[in-house]
Design a protein around this motif. Structure first.
Motif, PDB file in Angstrom:
ATOM      1  N   THR A  85     -18.818  -3.888  -6.481  1.00  0.00           N
ATOM      2  CA  THR A  85     -17.879  -4.451  -7.597  1.00  0.00           C
ATOM      3  C   THR A  85     -16.471  -4.028  -7.472  1.00  0.00           C
ATOM      4  O   THR A  85     -15.639  -5.007  -8.020  1.00  0.00           O
ATOM      5  CB  THR A  85     -18.519  -4.163  -8.800  1.00  0.00           C
ATOM      6  OG1 THR A  85     -18.895  -2.960  -8.904  1.00  0.00           O
ATOM      7  CG2 THR A  85     -19.720  -5.118  -9.489  1.00  0.00           C
ATOM      8  N   SER A  86     -16.188  -3.090  -6.727  1.00  0.00           N
ATOM      9  CA  SER A  86     -14.624  -2.703  -6.953  1.00  0.00           C
ATOM     10  C   SER A  86     -13.848  -3.561  -5.934  1.00  0.00           C
ATOM     11  O   SER A  86     -14.509  -4.186  -4.868  1.00  0.00           O
ATOM     12  CB  SER A  86     -14.450  -1.232  -6.605  1.00  0.00           C
ATOM     13  OG  SER A  86     -15.060  -0.892  -5.357  1.00  0.00           O
ATOM     14  N   VAL A  87     -12.589  -3.600  -5.977  1.00  0.00           N
ATOM     15  CA  VAL A  87     -11.813  -4.436  -5.147  1.00  0.00           C
ATOM     16  C   VAL A  87     -10.279  -3.729  -4.743  1.00  0.00           C
ATOM     17  O   VAL A  87     -10.387  -2.546  -5.169  1.00  0.00           O
ATOM     18  CB  VAL A  87     -11.190  -5.905  -5.771  1.00  0.00           C
ATOM     19  CG1 VAL A  87     -12.436  -6.637  -6.105  1.00  0.00           C
ATOM     20  CG2 VAL A  87     -10.558  -5.515  -7.053  1.00  0.00           C
ATOM     21  N   GLY A  88      -9.656  -4.170  -3.883  1.00  0.00           N
ATOM     22  CA  GLY A  88      -8.303  -3.863  -3.662  1.00  0.00           C
ATOM     23  C   GLY A  88      -8.442  -2.377  -2.678  1.00  0.00           C
ATOM     24  O   GLY A  88      -9.269  -1.970  -2.203  1.00  0.00           O
ATOM     25  N   THR A  89      -7.248  -1.585  -3.253  1.00  0.00           N
ATOM     26  CA  THR A  89      -7.056  -0.211  -2.710  1.00  0.00           C
ATOM     27  C   THR A  89      -8.030   0.517  -3.191  1.00  0.00           C
ATOM     28  O   THR A  89      -8.607   1.650  -2.383  1.00  0.00           O
ATOM     29  CB  THR A  89      -5.783   0.388  -2.937  1.00  0.00           C
ATOM     30  OG1 THR A  89      -5.263  -0.276  -4.423  1.00  0.00           O
ATOM     31  CG2 THR A  89      -4.594   0.197  -2.001  1.00  0.00           C
ATOM     32  N   TYR A  90      -8.669   0.452  -4.499  1.00  0.00           N
ATOM     33  CA  TYR A  90      -9.556   1.547  -4.860  1.00  0.00           C
ATOM     34  C   TYR A  90     -10.812   1.273  -3.762  1.00  0.00           C
ATOM     35  O   TYR A  90     -11.469   2.492  -3.448  1.00  0.00           O
ATOM     36  CB  TYR A  90     -10.006   1.202  -6.276  1.00  0.00           C
ATOM     37  CG  TYR A  90     -10.905   2.214  -6.761  1.00  0.00           C
ATOM     38  CD1 TYR A  90     -10.676   3.298  -7.520  1.00  0.00           C
ATOM     39  CD2 TYR A  90     -12.361   1.759  -6.894  1.00  0.00           C
ATOM     40  CE1 TYR A  90     -11.533   4.359  -7.888  1.00  0.00           C
ATOM     41  CE2 TYR A  90     -13.324   2.707  -7.217  1.00  0.00           C
ATOM     42  CZ  TYR A  90     -12.811   3.776  -7.804  1.00  0.00           C
ATOM     43  OH  TYR A  90     -13.743   4.671  -8.338  1.00  0.00           O
ATOM     44  N   HIS A  91     -11.295   0.066  -3.786  1.00  0.00           N
ATOM     45  CA  HIS A  91     -12.307  -0.271  -2.914  1.00  0.00           C
ATOM     46  C   HIS A  91     -12.282   0.398  -1.173  1.00  0.00           C
ATOM     47  O   HIS A  91     -13.238   1.011  -0.991  1.00  0.00           O
ATOM     48  CB  HIS A  91     -12.637  -1.480  -2.795  1.00  0.00           C
ATOM     49  CG  HIS A  91     -13.686  -2.068  -1.727  1.00  0.00           C
ATOM     50  ND1 HIS A  91     -13.465  -2.286  -0.377  1.00  0.00           N
ATOM     51  CD2 HIS A  91     -14.988  -1.882  -1.863  1.00  0.00           C
ATOM     52  CE1 HIS A  91     -14.660  -2.509   0.374  1.00  0.00           C
ATOM     53  NE2 HIS A  91     -15.633  -2.230  -0.575  1.00  0.00           N
ATOM     54  N   ARG A  92     -10.968   0.241  -0.703  1.00  0.00           N
ATOM     55  CA  ARG A  92     -10.815   0.701   0.431  1.00  0.00           C
ATOM     56  C   ARG A  92     -10.829   2.118   0.339  1.00  0.00           C
ATOM     57  O   ARG A  92     -11.346   2.681   1.677  1.00  0.00           O
ATOM     58  CB  ARG A  92      -9.346   0.130   0.939  1.00  0.00           C
ATOM     59  CG  ARG A  92      -9.462  -1.397   1.462  1.00  0.00           C
ATOM     60  CD  ARG A  92      -8.180  -1.546   2.027  1.00  0.00           C
ATOM     61  NE  ARG A  92      -6.962  -1.835   1.234  1.00  0.00           N
ATOM     62  CZ  ARG A  92      -6.756  -3.054   0.606  1.00  0.00           C
ATOM     63  NH1 ARG A  92      -7.554  -3.915   0.733  1.00  0.00           N
ATOM     64  NH2 ARG A  92      -5.745  -2.833  -0.150  1.00  0.00           N
ATOM     65  N   ARG A  93     -10.316   2.769  -0.536  1.00  0.00           N
ATOM     66  CA  ARG A  93     -10.468   4.247  -0.603  1.00  0.00           C
ATOM     67  C   ARG A  93     -11.926   4.795  -0.450  1.00  0.00           C
ATOM     68  O   ARG A  93     -12.326   5.747   0.190  1.00  0.00           O
ATOM     69  CB  ARG A  93      -9.751   4.955  -1.635  1.00  0.00           C
ATOM     70  CG  ARG A  93      -9.850   6.587  -1.834  1.00  0.00           C
ATOM     71  CD  ARG A  93      -9.436   7.045  -2.978  1.00  0.00           C
ATOM     72  NE  ARG A  93      -9.747   8.584  -3.421  1.00  0.00           N
ATOM     73  CZ  ARG A  93     -10.420   9.205  -3.974  1.00  0.00           C
ATOM     74  NH1 ARG A  93     -11.518   8.567  -4.578  1.00  0.00           N
ATOM     75  NH2 ARG A  93     -10.585  10.482  -3.801  1.00  0.00           N
ATOM     76  N   GLN A  94     -12.695   4.251  -1.327  1.00  0.00           N
ATOM     77  CA  GLN A  94     -14.117   4.547  -1.782  1.00  0.00           C
ATOM     78  C   GLN A  94     -14.923   4.264  -0.443  1.00  0.00           C
ATOM     79  O   GLN A  94     -15.813   5.198   0.102  1.00  0.00           O
ATOM     80  CB  GLN A  94     -14.803   3.798  -3.008  1.00  0.00           C
ATOM     81  CG  GLN A  94     -14.021   4.177  -4.274  1.00  0.00           C
ATOM     82  CD  GLN A  94     -13.940   5.670  -4.635  1.00  0.00           C
ATOM     83  OE1 GLN A  94     -13.048   6.241  -4.309  1.00  0.00           O
ATOM     84  NE2 GLN A  94     -15.123   5.945  -5.382  1.00  0.00           N
ATOM     85  N   ARG A  95     -14.494   3.429   0.261  1.00  0.00           N
ATOM     86  CA  ARG A  95     -15.594   2.748   1.256  1.00  0.00           C
ATOM     87  C   ARG A  95     -15.255   3.770   2.373  1.00  0.00           C
ATOM     88  O   ARG A  95     -16.055   4.237   3.265  1.00  0.00           O
ATOM     89  CB  ARG A  95     -14.869   1.300   1.804  1.00  0.00           C
ATOM     90  CG  ARG A  95     -15.681   0.860   3.089  1.00  0.00           C
ATOM     91  CD  ARG A  95     -16.953   0.107   2.711  1.00  0.00           C
ATOM     92  NE  ARG A  95     -17.569  -0.027   4.053  1.00  0.00           N
ATOM     93  CZ  ARG A  95     -18.604  -1.077   4.034  1.00  0.00           C
ATOM     94  NH1 ARG A  95     -18.956  -1.658   3.246  1.00  0.00           N
ATOM     95  NH2 ARG A  95     -19.221  -1.090   5.428  1.00  0.00           N
TER      96      ARG A  95
END
Ligand code: HEM
Length: 454
Positions: A85-95
């Motif tokens: 469900t996350s998007v943008g920079t937050y998603h990129r970091r978690q991924r």
């Protein structure tokens, strides 16, 4: 929309969309309330939307759906800001942080658990008994993910609470995706209370497990223990409890909804194609004899692997990938206005006759590595020049399924283990009516009769 068309949409949305592509071509405007929605099946545009220009598109597409306001929020209420469900920079970091946890070698370590859980499921079968096969695969897939994620077995209290928290059909988690969802969610219905209680119960379990592992020796092999050790190389930070909770629940949900569907469809197809079933049995008998499969057997279970891949082609559980255009977008002569919803459907793309001759036919030989020149259907997955995205059950690009290796291994191990002694005969009408709100599943389950084969 005429009544007849409406009935077909309600019966089987993926099939309806395939019909739209066949009739109107690779870019079709799909009626979806006030929002501009497009079904995209042009491979160049798909490649651009999903991979090359993915930053010009967001995944929070549900929020601009036909609902009155922020659609998709109930999914977020459950999954928080996990990877799905996350998007943008937050998603990129978690991924970036979580990707190494899914390294092939680590997942291979779960091979024994995959076989053991499928074997447990097989030992509960009764020769000649009719049962809800879909339900059984749901239990099996849930067992696989709870064991690998939390190291708990399916008959544990934790697994039982997880299982009862979210009913498989209906319930508030799914209502929000329906046009009347917002109204249903506001009513003091028992299911709403059950949903809230369920969510709290799952939260308690996950936070409890995080606490337990923080106190423990820290050398556990389950995915949650490994997630606890993840460190951001730039900042030295670990995932917080809230981040761990969101990712664990995301993996739990994403990891069993999908696999339960693909195994159900695979066995439905095997049940209706005796010659393919026999070929699978011959391979399983030859490679395994009387023992359970191990990961080392996988390179020799090529036909079993092809059966699973072909089932994922015909019935990809994640049958549509939805994106929202963050800006006006033009490609290959198509213009897509900002905020439009784009639908890329693996179900539709997997039925492109250019790359998949006789697309509706179940033909696992398409995936075999050594094409047989006398068989027009063999080896198509290997055709030179074939767009990579002609087959995308796990998506592609930065939002590709992080569990793809896990899922393929789990699916092939489950097929090989169950097929050692059992085959299944579908009963009743073909599963023409499907549920496709989250993942593609036969509506109302799927009845089969278990037959012991040896
Ligand atoms: C047959 C089984 C599976 C299928 C067909 C499948 C399919 C997919 C697809 C197509 C996506 C991308 C969605 C998009 O681009 O919008 C996805 C994402 C994801 N899947 Fe799977 N999946 C399967 C099993 C699993 C398993 C076993 C796990 C975890 C153990 C998992 C975890 C995830 C996660 C966390 C994401 C979000 C990734 C991100 O956006 O960074 N999936 N899956």
């Amino acid at each position: 929309m005429r009544l007849k068309e409406m009935r077909e949409v309600i019966r089987n949305v993926p099939r309806y969309l395939t019909g739209l592509r066949d009739k109107h071509g690779p870019l079709v405007r799909v009626p979806m309330g006030k929002t501009d929605a497009f079904l995209v099946s042009d491979f160049d545009v798909v490649q651009d939307v999903i991979i090359a220009s993915s930053r010009r598109f967001d995944k929070d597409a549900q929020k601009t759906g036909p609902g009155p306001d922020d659609w998709g929020s109930s999914l977020e209420r459950v999954l928080g800001k996990g990877l799905v469900t996350s998007v943008g920079t937050y998603h990129r970091r978690q991924r970036r942080l979580i990707q190494p946890v899914f390294h092939r070698q680590r997942i291979a370590g779960y091979g024994t658990a995959f076989a053991a859980i499928a074997d447990e499921a097989a030992s509960g079968l009764t020769d000649g008994r009719r049962f809800n096969f879909h339900e059984a695969m749901y239990e099996l897939a849930l067992g696989m993910v709870t064991r690998t994620l939390f190291d708990v077995s399916l008959d544990s209290e934790a697994a039982d609470r997880i299982r009862t928290a979210f009913p498989r059909e209906g319930g508030p988690l799914r209502w929000e995706l329906s046009p009347f969802g917002k109204i249903l969610l506001r009513l003091p219905l028992p299911a709403n209370r059950q949903f809230k209680r369920g969510l709290k119960a799952v939260d308690d379990i996950v936070y409890g497990m995080i606490e337990e592992r923080r106190k423990g020796s820290g050398d556990g092999e389950d995915l949650l223990s490994v997630l606890l050790t993840v460190t951001d190389a730039d900042t030295g930070e670990h995932l917080t409890d809230l981040e761990l909770r969101d990712e664990a629940i995301t993996l739990l949900m994403a990891g069993h909804e999908t696999s339960s569907g693909s195994l159900t469809w695979a066995y439905y197809l095997l049940g209706t194609h005796p010659e393919i079933r026999e070929r699978l049995h011959a391979e399983v008998d030859e490679v395994l004899g009387d023992r359970l499969p191990t990961v080392a057997d996988l390179p020799r279970l090529q036909f079993t692997d092809a059966v699973y891949s072909e089932a994922l082609r015909l019935y990809p559980p994640a049958w549509v990938l939805v994106r929202r255009a963050l800006e006006d977008y033009t490609a290959n002569g198509y213009h897509i206005p900002r905020n439009s919803v784009l639908m890329v459907s693996p179900y539709v793309l997997h039925r492109d006759a250019t790359w998949w001759p006789e697309p509706e036919r179940f033909a696992p030989q398409r995936f075999l590595p050594d094409p047989d020149p006398s068989d027009p259907l063999t080896g198509h997955a290997k055709t030179p020049g074939r767009p990579k995205l002609a087959y995308l059950p796990f998506g592609a690009g930065p939002r590709q399924c992080i569990g793809n290796v896990f899922a393929q291994m789990e699916g092939v191990m489950a097929l090989a283990t169950l097929s050692r002694h059992w085959e299944f005969e579908p009963v009743g009408d073909p599963p023409d009516r499907v549920t496709s709100d989250f993942t593609l599943q036969p509506r109302g389950g799927l009845e089969m009769i278990a037959h012991r084969r040896r």
